[in-house]
Write an enzyme that holds these catalytic residues in place. Structure first.
Site: not given
Ligand SMILES: N[C@H](CCC[C@H](N)C(=O)O)C(=O)O
Length: 366
Positions: A154, A245, A300, A309, A312
């Site tokens: 994350c 992604h 997400e 994100c 992301g």
């Molecule tokens: N929900 C994402 C993890 C958090 C990613 C995001 N909050 C960031 O800042 O990179 C997943 O399941 O891959």
């Protein structure tokens, strides 16, 4: 202004109707919480509607004395009570847990779902655990999404992690940490201006490692491939930053997305649960303002539409370069604010720079 709100617990059956901070102190390192005159006036009201999660506060008026120790707050060990600190990175918000005394998370995935609930719980996009290091790293970071699933990494979360560690150890100013994550070694560095610059490591482009079942190019990557989502043909590029992604700049009929016109709640879940993504996927919808300025919205995996994100934004810049529509250094505008991203040619690492801020302290009965 950063506010440290100490909400005492355990008490039963009431929640906060209004929390007014009469005056506040700026956040101080946890070991020596300096509090000028934080006087909290909490009024309580009706019963908490979710009997399974008693997040409660009494009516109290507390004038915090000088040198009220945050260590006493976070180090307290009442059975069944979780002490936490809420942080956010551009509105992507997390419940941070000091888990440095164990490699076993203090919160289960089921409890994380309840804690992240924005009506019946604290409210967050995830729960992040600061744990002891692994194989020589300073620390380990684990995260549960708000749906209870555990992602590998994350980006906004690791910036919050760095600030949390810095505050736990009263380390003002510039410092960096080595953090073991599901995406491997990640190195966040707190800058003099308080922002956090993170070496996010190398992007993974091999389709089977993203993972995606989309038919890859000769070099095994998926760049501007066509996939059908609910009858619409989208052009997508797939990148892993440790987590999967799917990045799109538009459809076959409209290659120039206007992201604010998207019905994210309708289209997001169709990408997340698409059969071509065996581990589900995060999906970024991107608008190109210039070769160094992009705008994105994100749905997400395991958290839905978030305000930002970090992984992301990194995947978006990698995809934009692969599709030939951006330079290696980009500003990426997210609904919660901008991130600076760079995919360095010399070492193939992606770097992300952005803020991370404390919101409040709290205690909750699990
Ligand atoms: N929900 C994402 C993890 C958090 C990613 C995001 N909050 C960031 O800042 O990179 C997943 O399941 O891959």
């Amino acid at each position: 202004m950063s506010v440290a709100t100490i909400v005492s617990a355990p008490l039963t059956s009431s929640n906060i109707r209004s929390l007014s901070i009469i005056s506040s102190s700026s956040f101080s390192p946890i070991n020596s919480f300096k509090c000028s005159s934080v006087a909290l006036k909490l009024t309580t009201t009706s019963l908490l509607r979710n009997p399974n999660l008693r997040f409660s506060v009494s009516a109290m008026s507390v004038a915090a004395q000088e040198n009220l120790s945050q260590t006493a707050f976070l180090d307290r060990r009442e059975t069944g009570v979780l002490h936490f600190v809420k942080y956010h990175g551009l509105g992507n918000d997390f419940i941070m847990v000091n888990n440095l005394d164990s490699m076993e998370p203090k919160v289960t995935p089921e409890q994380a779902v309840k804690l992240c609930d924005r009506n019946f719980g604290i409210g967050a996009d995830g729960v992040i655990f600061a744990m002891p290091g692994y194989n020589g790293t300073d620390y380990t970071m684990r995260i549960f999404n708000s749906d209870g699933s555990e992602p590998e990494m994350c980006g906004n979360g690791v910036r919050c992690f760095a600030k949390f560690i810095s505050d736990l150890n009263s380390l003002p100013g510039k410092q960096s940490f080595t953090v073991h994550t599901g995406a491997g070694l990640i190195v966040p560095e707190i800058q003099d201006d308080g922002k956090v610059k993170v070496d996010m490591g190398e992007p993974v482009l091999k389709a089977s490692d993203v993972p995606t079942k989309i038919a890859p190019n000769k070099d095994e990557s998926v760049v501007k491939a066509k996939i059908e989502v609910d009858g619409v043909n989208w052009n997508v590029t797939c990148v892993s930053m440790g987590n999967p992604h799917c990045v799109t700049f538009g459809t076959q009929d409209n290659e120039n997305l206007v992201v604010d016109e998207l019905n994210l709640a309708e289209v997001g879940p169709k990408f997340e649960h698409h059969p071509l993504f065996p581990a589900r996927t995060n999906t970024e919808f991107v608008q190109v303002f210039s070769r160094s300025h992009l705008k994105m919205r994100v749905w997400e995996r395991g958290a839905g539409a978030t305000l930002a994100c970090g992984t992301g934004a990194c995947a978006v810049v990698v995809a934009a370069i692969l599709e030939g529509c951006s330079e290696r250094k980009c500003r990426v505008d997210l609904p919660g604010g901008p991130l600076e991203i760079e995919w360095r040619e010399e070492n193939n690492h992606v770097y992300m720079t952005g803020p991370a801020e404390v919101v409040f302290y709290g205690s909750v009965e699990l």
